[in-house]
Design an enzyme around this catalytic site. Structure first.
Site, PDB file in Angstrom:
ATOM      1  N   ASP A 208       0.850  -1.193   0.000  1.00 42.41           N
ATOM      2  CA  ASP A 208       0.000   0.000   0.000  1.00 42.41           C
ATOM      3  C   ASP A 208       0.885   1.241   0.000  1.00 42.41           C
ATOM      4  O   ASP A 208       2.106   1.148   0.098  1.00 42.41           O
ATOM      5  CB  ASP A 208      -0.910   0.009   1.229  1.00 42.41           C
ATOM      6  CG  ASP A 208      -0.111  -0.025   2.532  1.00 42.41           C
ATOM      7  OD1 ASP A 208       0.292   1.046   3.010  1.00 42.41           O
ATOM      8  OD2 ASP A 208       0.138  -1.136   3.050  1.00 42.41           O
ATOM      9  N   ASP A 210       0.706   3.617   2.404  1.00 43.29           N
ATOM     10  CA  ASP A 210       0.524   4.200   3.723  1.00 43.29           C
ATOM     11  C   ASP A 210      -0.623   5.209   3.641  1.00 43.29           C
ATOM     12  O   ASP A 210      -1.650   4.909   3.040  1.00 43.29           O
ATOM     13  CB  ASP A 210       1.843   4.807   4.227  1.00 43.29           C
ATOM     14  CG  ASP A 210       1.872   4.910   5.751  1.00 43.29           C
ATOM     15  OD1 ASP A 210       1.616   3.895   6.413  1.00 43.29           O
ATOM     16  OD2 ASP A 210       2.140   6.002   6.273  1.00 43.29           O
TER      17      ASP A 210
END
Length: 287
Positions: A208, A210
Site C-alpha cells: 500500500d 501508507d
C-alpha cells in the site's frame, strides 16, 4: 557452508522443491520463538523458516519474541537471515506488488527488548550499516531471476504499531525524514541479528501507499491481504532462487560475522554467569 534462515509470513514457507521438510520446536533462553521452525533442504542448501507472527498470525508486531527468534535461528546453525515482510510505500515508484531490498532503517519502536546484552554483560555493536551488502546482492540477483519487480536500496521506518500511521505522521516520515517504506517488524530484528553475528537482509513487499498519497490516503487491511497473497508467490520464487545459489561461504566481507570482536565492555571477572549462559548461542564465539 551455513544454513539460510528466513523469517516471514504464512504463504512464504510453502516453497516448491523444499525436501525433507519438518517442523521442529526450539528451546531458547529467551523463551519460545514465534512458532516451531520449518527446516528442509533445497538442493544442497539447508533452509530454516520461522513464521514471524506464528502460524495463524497470533503475535502482534510488538509481541513478536524477537530475541527468541534470532537465538533459535543461530542455534540451528544459520549464518544468514533473510527477512520477508509487508510494508507501506512512501514513493510513487515503489508501487504495491513491488519488492524493496532495504538498505537502512529508522527505528521508531519503543516497547520491545532490543538487545541480548545488559546488566552483567554490556556490549555495543555497530549498526551503521545494518544490512549485509553481500546478502543484499544475492537477493537482488535472485529477484531478477525470478522476474520480480525489485528496487535495490531504501530506508525502512519501523513503527511500533499495531495501528497504521496518521496522515501527519506519514507525510513527516516521507517528506522530512526521507524514509522510503514503513513497516512494524524489522526492528529490533536487524539489531539482534547483528548482535548474533548473522548476515541480515530485508525484502520489503509493498502492499500500500501508507496514508500520504492523495489517491490512497486510507490503509485498508483487506487491500493489504489481497496484495500479500499475490506477493507470496513471488516471495517463494525469490527464496527458491536464493537457495539454488547456495549459502554464502567464507568470512563475511562486511564483518557481520565478527560484529562482537570489540563490542563487549564488561570486564571478564565482572560478567554475570547467568547472563553468559543465556548468551551461549548468540555470543559463544567471543565468550
Amino acid at each position: 557452508m551455513g544454513r539460510i534462515g528466513v523469517i516471514g509470513g504464512s504463504g512464504v514457507y510453502d516453497i516448491d522443491g523444499l525436501e525433507e521438510a519438518a517442523w521442529h520446536p526450539v528451546d531458547t533462553p529467551w523463551g519460545a520463538p514465534s512458532d516451531e521452525v520449518l527446516t528442509g533442504r533445497f538442493g544442497e542448501t539447508e533452509l530454516a523458516f520461522l513464521p514471524r507472527h506464528g502460524r495463524g498470525h497470533v503475535h502482534s508486531p510488538t509481541e513478536v519474541p524477537y530475541r527468541a527468534n534470532i537465538d533459535a535461528l543461530k542455534r540451528l546453525g544459520c549464518t544468514e537471515v533473510v527477512s520477508v515482510s509487508a510494508c507501506g510505500s512512501f514513493r510513487e515508484e515503489m508501487a504495491p506488488g513491488h519488492f524493496v531490498i532495504v538498505s537502512d532503517f529508522i527505528d521508531r519502536t519503543f516497547a520491545r527488548a532490543k538487545s541480548f546484552f545488559g546488566t552483567g554483560c554490556v556490549a555495543h555493536v555497530s549498526v551503521a550499516h545494518p544490512v549485509c551488502a553481500r546478502l543484499g546482492d544475492r537477493l537482488e540477483a535472485a529477484a531478477r531471476e525470478a522476474g520480480v519487480t525489485c528496487h535495490r536500496g531504501g530506508t525502512y521506518l519501523a513503527m511500533e504499531g499495531p495501528q497504521f500511521s496518521s496522515v501527519a505522521e506519514s507525510r513527516m516520515y516521507r517528506d522530512h525524514w526521507g524514509a522510503d517504506v514503513i513497516g512494524m517488524t524489522n526492528m529490533p530484528e536487524a539489531k539482534l541479528a547483528r548482535e548474533a553475528e548473522l548476515c541480515y537482509a530485508s525484502v520489503a513487499m509493498v502492499t500500500d501507499y501508507d496514508s500520504w498519497h492523495p489517491d490512497h490516503d486510507t490503509v485498508q487491511i483487506s487491500d493489504i491481504i489481497a496484495t500479500l497473497k499475490a506477493n507470496s508467490q513471488n516471495a517463494r520464487a525469490l527464496i527458491g532462487r536464493l537457495a539454488a545459489s547456495g549459502a554464502a561461504s567464507g568470512p563475511c566481507p562486511h564483518g557481520c560475522d565478527r560484529a562482537l570482536d570489540h563490542a563487549i565492555l564488561t570486564a571478564p571477572d565482572r560478567r554475570d554467569p547467568a547472563v553468559l549462559a543465556r548468551l551461549d548461542a548468540v555470543a559463544g564465539r567471543v565468550l
